[in-house]
Enzyme design. Structure first.
Site, PDB file in Angstrom:
ATOM      1  N   ASN A  89       0.817  -1.206   0.000  1.00 19.81           N
ATOM      2  CA  ASN A  89       0.000   0.000   0.000  1.00 19.81           C
ATOM      3  C   ASN A  89       0.847   1.251   0.000  1.00 19.81           C
ATOM      4  O   ASN A  89       1.843   1.351   0.717  1.00 19.81           O
ATOM      5  CB  ASN A  89      -0.926   0.013   1.223  1.00 19.81           C
ATOM      6  CG  ASN A  89      -2.014  -1.040   1.109  1.00 19.81           C
ATOM      7  OD1 ASN A  89      -2.744  -1.065   0.140  1.00 19.81           O
ATOM      8  ND2 ASN A  89      -2.103  -1.910   2.093  1.00 19.81           N
ATOM      9  N   PRO A 146      -3.445  -0.217  -4.044  1.00 20.95           N
ATOM     10  CA  PRO A 146      -3.018  -1.494  -4.630  1.00 20.95           C
ATOM     11  C   PRO A 146      -3.736  -2.703  -4.021  1.00 20.95           C
ATOM     12  O   PRO A 146      -4.221  -3.576  -4.751  1.00 20.95           O
ATOM     13  CB  PRO A 146      -1.513  -1.525  -4.334  1.00 20.95           C
ATOM     14  CG  PRO A 146      -1.136  -0.089  -4.148  1.00 20.95           C
ATOM     15  CD  PRO A 146      -2.312   0.564  -3.517  1.00 20.95           C
ATOM     16  N   TYR A 147      -3.795  -2.747  -2.698  1.00 23.74           N
ATOM     17  CA  TYR A 147      -4.465  -3.860  -2.031  1.00 23.74           C
ATOM     18  C   TYR A 147      -5.948  -3.867  -2.378  1.00 23.74           C
ATOM     19  O   TYR A 147      -6.521  -4.920  -2.710  1.00 23.74           O
ATOM     20  CB  TYR A 147      -4.262  -3.731  -0.522  1.00 23.74           C
ATOM     21  CG  TYR A 147      -4.917  -4.812   0.305  1.00 23.74           C
ATOM     22  CD1 TYR A 147      -4.410  -6.110   0.327  1.00 23.74           C
ATOM     23  CD2 TYR A 147      -6.037  -4.541   1.092  1.00 23.74           C
ATOM     24  CE1 TYR A 147      -5.003  -7.097   1.091  1.00 23.74           C
ATOM     25  CE2 TYR A 147      -6.640  -5.513   1.862  1.00 23.74           C
ATOM     26  CZ  TYR A 147      -6.122  -6.796   1.866  1.00 23.74           C
ATOM     27  OH  TYR A 147      -6.714  -7.776   2.621  1.00 23.74           O
ATOM     28  N   ALA A 148      -6.575  -2.687  -2.330  1.00 22.68           N
ATOM     29  CA  ALA A 148      -8.000  -2.600  -2.648  1.00 22.68           C
ATOM     30  C   ALA A 148      -8.263  -2.988  -4.099  1.00 22.68           C
ATOM     31  O   ALA A 148      -9.248  -3.676  -4.394  1.00 22.68           O
ATOM     32  CB  ALA A 148      -8.510  -1.185  -2.371  1.00 22.68           C
ATOM     33  N   LYS A 151      -8.360  -6.685  -4.375  1.00 22.67           N
ATOM     34  CA  LYS A 151      -9.571  -7.233  -3.766  1.00 22.67           C
ATOM     35  C   LYS A 151     -10.812  -6.920  -4.602  1.00 22.67           C
ATOM     36  O   LYS A 151     -11.706  -7.769  -4.732  1.00 22.67           O
ATOM     37  CB  LYS A 151      -9.735  -6.702  -2.338  1.00 22.67           C
ATOM     38  CG  LYS A 151      -8.699  -7.243  -1.358  1.00 22.67           C
ATOM     39  CD  LYS A 151      -8.774  -8.749  -1.221  1.00 22.67           C
ATOM     40  CE  LYS A 151      -7.842  -9.273  -0.132  1.00 22.67           C
ATOM     41  NZ  LYS A 151      -7.895 -10.752  -0.012  1.00 22.67           N
TER      42      LYS A 151
END
Length: 280
Positions: A89, A146-148, A151
């Protein structure tokens, strides 16, 4: 002791939700093939009905070996739990493309690879695919891009797959945890700190306040989050249910944020998130 008649595969089982899930499903009477990346993790996890396997989901040979192991076992594959993932992130401007690719390699393409390898066995046994999502897959907070994004991508993959295999009796379920006390929190803080050190002076001027707020937010997740065993109990329920829901939440924050994200206008949600992160 009776030999379990059904298999379940859990990826990312070294720690956190994956480890708790492997242990819970073993107690449920399933034989768990638990994917880990290091031999020392395998030795710690090995137990009755828990068979650790060295599995890097970005390694084609590892994924192929997992498919062969399941196909050669002879028992029904009751479920695949796609839990393996990483958290990278940083503000969008500051993150190099190689880091974006690494996030997606593990948290999207790796999960798709495992699903494709095991889908023949899942279809043959009318099993289930359980994808571990996140509140970040419904609401992308600042610096969680990035993480979102990964997901969010798996939400779309899950929806498409569910609609493709429903007629064959296969269920696809997304588990959406909020804050959970896992090692991913600690590794996420370390990664964010490393990435912030590589920012240019201009980027530091723009984003240092945001990164400090991000770190406070992640530390709050670690302090106030639910135990991973709570997520494992929900996963167990989704596997055991005769007709599971398509989505389950874990924790009070997920139960609140997920429905809120459907009805609150974007601008209002922006203000709520900034206030939550103390950016005002």
């Amino acid at each position: 002791m009776t030999r379990p008649s059904e298999l379940v595969v859990v990826t990312g089982a070294s720690t956190g939700i994956g480890r708790a899930t492997a242990q819970r499903l073993a107690l449920d009477g399933l034989h768990v093939l638990a994917g880990v990346r290091r031999q020392e993790d395998a030795e710690r996890l090995a137990a009755v009905n828990v068979e650790p396997l060295i599995l890097d989901i970005t390694n084609d040979d590892h994924v192929a070996a997992l498919g062969e192991r399941v196909a050669g076992d002879g028992r029904r594959l009751r479920a695949l739990v796609n839990n393996a993932g990483i958290a990278i992130n940083a503000p969008v401007e500051t993150l190099e493309l190689k880091e974006w690719r690494r996030q997606f390699d593990v948290s999207v393409f790796g999960q798709i690879a495992v699903t494709r390898a095991l889908l023949p066995a899942i279809l043959a046994g009318t099993g289930r695919v359980i994808n571990i999502g996140s509140v970040a897959g419904r609401v992308a907070m600042p610096s969680f891009g990035p993480y979102a994004a990964a997901k969010f991508a798996m939400e779309a993959v899950s929806d498409a797959l569910r609609r493709e295999v429903a007629e064959f009796g296969v269920e696809v379920v997304v588990i959406t945890p909020g804050a959970v006390r896992t090692n991913m929190t600690e590794s996420g803080i370390a990664t964010a700190t490393r990435l912030s050190e590589g920012m240019t002076p201009e980027q530091h001027g723009r984003y240092d306040k945001l990164m400090a707020a991000f770190l406070r937010q992640v530390e709050a997740f670690a302090r106030d989050g639910v135990e991973p065993e709570r997520a494992a109990a929900v996963i167990s329920r989704a596997i055991a249910a005769r007709k599971p829901r398509t989505r389950y939440t874990v924790g009070p924050d997920a139960a609140m944020v997920v429905p809120l994200s459907r009805i609150v206008p974007d601008r209002l949600l922006d203000r709520v998130l900034r206030r939550q992160m103390k950016l005002n």
